[in-house]
Write a protein that holds these residues in place. Sequence first.
Motif, PDB file in Angstrom:
ATOM      1  N   ALA A 117       9.050  -2.628  -0.825  1.00  0.00           N
ATOM      2  CA  ALA A 117      10.431  -2.493  -1.288  1.00  0.00           C
ATOM      3  C   ALA A 117      10.591  -1.212  -2.101  1.00  0.00           C
ATOM      4  CB  ALA A 117      10.836  -3.705  -2.131  1.00  0.00           C
ATOM      5  N   ALA A 118       9.549  -0.852  -2.832  1.00  0.00           N
ATOM      6  CA  ALA A 118       9.604   0.353  -3.658  1.00  0.00           C
ATOM      7  C   ALA A 118       9.611   1.619  -2.824  1.00  0.00           C
ATOM      8  CB  ALA A 118       8.424   0.378  -4.629  1.00  0.00           C
ATOM      9  N   ASN A 119       8.736   1.676  -1.809  1.00  0.00           N
ATOM     10  CA  ASN A 119       8.640   2.901  -1.006  1.00  0.00           C
ATOM     11  C   ASN A 119       7.748   2.618   0.202  1.00  0.00           C
ATOM     12  OD1 ASN A 119       8.304   5.445   0.090  1.00  0.00           O
ATOM     13  ND2 ASN A 119       7.963   6.452  -1.885  1.00  0.00           N
ATOM     14  N   ASN A 120       8.366   2.210   1.304  1.00  0.00           N
ATOM     15  CA  ASN A 120       7.555   1.880   2.476  1.00  0.00           C
ATOM     16  C   ASN A 120       7.055   3.129   3.196  1.00  0.00           C
ATOM     17  OD1 ASN A 120       9.107   2.047   5.425  1.00  0.00           O
ATOM     18  ND2 ASN A 120      10.511   1.998   3.688  1.00  0.00           N
ATOM     19  N   GLY A 121       7.488   4.304   2.739  1.00  0.00           N
ATOM     20  CA  GLY A 121       6.920   5.545   3.250  1.00  0.00           C
ATOM     21  C   GLY A 121       5.511   5.792   2.743  1.00  0.00           C
ATOM     22  N   MET A 122       5.005   4.896   1.878  1.00  0.00           N
ATOM     23  CA  MET A 122       3.622   4.963   1.404  1.00  0.00           C
ATOM     24  C   MET A 122       2.818   3.788   1.956  1.00  0.00           C
ATOM     25  SD  MET A 122       3.976   6.216  -2.552  1.00  0.00           S
ATOM     26  CE  MET A 122       4.347   7.919  -2.984  1.00  0.00           C
ATOM     27  N   MET A 123       3.011   3.505   3.239  1.00  0.00           N
ATOM     28  CA  MET A 123       2.338   2.382   3.886  1.00  0.00           C
ATOM     29  C   MET A 123       0.929   2.806   4.316  1.00  0.00           C
ATOM     30  SD  MET A 123       3.507   0.301   7.305  1.00  0.00           S
ATOM     31  CE  MET A 123       2.905   1.649   8.329  1.00  0.00           C
ATOM     32  N   TYR A 124       0.030   2.857   3.351  1.00  0.00           N
ATOM     33  CA  TYR A 124      -1.331   3.327   3.612  1.00  0.00           C
ATOM     34  C   TYR A 124      -2.383   2.265   3.317  1.00  0.00           C
ATOM     35  CZ  TYR A 124       0.397   8.148   3.984  1.00  0.00           C
ATOM     36  OH  TYR A 124       1.037   9.299   4.387  1.00  0.00           O
TER      37      TYR A 124
END
Length: 604
Positions: A117-124
């Motif tokens: 929810a915070a930042n799914n562009g950091m799905m690592y």
Amino acid sequence: MSAYFSKRNLQFLLHEVFHAEDLTKYPYFSAHDRGTFDMAIDSATHIADTLMHPYVREVDRNQPELKNGQVTVHPKVKEYIRAMGEAGLIGAGFSFEKGGQQLPELINSCIGLITMAANNGMMYVGLTSGAANLITSFGSGELIDAYVPNMLSGEWQGTMALTEPQAGSSLSDVMTSATPQPDGTYKIKGQKVFISAGDHDAASNIIHLMLARIDGAPKGTKGISLFVVPKYRSQTDGSADTWTVNNDVTSTGVYHKMGQRGVPAMHLTMGERDDCVGYLLGEPHQGLPYMFQMMNEARIGVGMTAAGIATAAYHAALQYARERPQSRRLNEKNALDAPQTPIINHPDVRRMLLFQKAVTEGSVSLLLEAARLFDIAHAADGEEKENAHLLVEILMPMAKTYPSEMGVQSVSQSVQTFGGYGFTEDFPVEQLYRDIRITPIYEGTTGIQAQDLLGRKMTMKGGKAAQLLMQEIGKTIAEAAAHDELKPYAGMLKTELGQIQEVFQALMPHAGAGDYERYLSDATLFLEQMGIVVVAWQWLKQGIVAKQAMLTQNPQGDELAFYEGKVHTMKFFFHYEVPKTLGLAARLKDPEVLTIVSAKELAL
């Protein structure tokens, strides 16, 4: 900082609906209590607040780039990965013996909700955790020692390298080859596509869990094996800190995507110089069974990613609707000298917001139900273990698909709540709408999930999984019927169970006749119907807990409003979403066939 998830809702689900602390009665989780659960969630929230959410737009606008064979990502990605490693959150679900915290999947799923929810562009880190889990589950002690510690610390990235250009979701058509070598290793040759986090400069090594076919292996899925294929291999036996040898894994290209732009999706080529070494994980030809043993956890993760994105969009839309004045209420149109009212007071805006709340909080509840059962299946014994496993199996297609498919619709309504502003980059929902669209595709498309549900799960163990699910829903119906206000909704859900039985009985003769194409032709509609029903079950569960709290705890102020909001949203779901099953059931029982290719194929 604007809210991107509700901590109160998470605590409600964890401790009031699912009683997370009950898991500590099992020896495997006995080292924990509510305090350790909350500490892990607080740690994830701090990382999300400080290293993730403030950079959500930056990460999206500064996409990974491939230059001179190296992929660069936003510098905050490295800080985030290291922070998750230092907090022990990458390996939170691993056993103590394997360097983890032995936390339940119920808690890990909450951590996933918060971070995505915070930042799914950091799905690592979820990718790394999944890859490391495969190594610890099926690898030798040497492989575990060589790879897992650096993966769980955040120093190394893990991936799932499954998809190939010619195969897509058809893993039986995997062509990447593995040639045995005298020293027990394998030479790997082939290509993989859409490999999330498949190369980047935020990690010093990338560890691929790669499907390949050993020379001479049987055709189809029975001939697929799983290999550990690092970007850099060790100069020695793999145990020393000498990981400097280029392992002939080439980043051929980076895909530029609609959303989730902070995570590079790579096209990889292995063995161009005939020097790509892979290490067999487990037994030969068992690659697909190994992958599927890990798939339920991965699908909970995808569902929670979708729920997290939709949750962030809902909270953005809710805040905007409270602050944005426009027009007057419909009964006050003649009072043009009156001030404009916030748009949250308009019925259609409230409908959109209630839809978003119903979808997002219903999805999270379903996913936590699945995660809790996953934990019981892992920690319990005997019949309890078997029943929990069967419930996880049958719930999984809905737990992955409903949050992702309905999450797309929910975020679309978030954009609509903003009106024209929602279509601009000035507000976050434009990005979130792009981001969530991939989730119905990840870890098995909706069509694959539908065939899994109707083709396998409904008939699993002679229908036992389906029977267990109906029994669990029946328990909730019986409990709700004890409350006058909830009794009508218990009756509605009971009717839905009967309707599912009618549909299933109408379809089964096709399977009995061996006409599986006809049997499964509308499986996606059956999955949609089942998804609505199991989320209605979750809302009735929440309604019971909220109603009991209001009757026994005498809540006031915000607490009373919270519980009243739960019951109100439950009613909304039953009155607005549940009726959609009528159309689905009608189509599923309709004998007219319109999608199966015939001798006289109509042009499309």
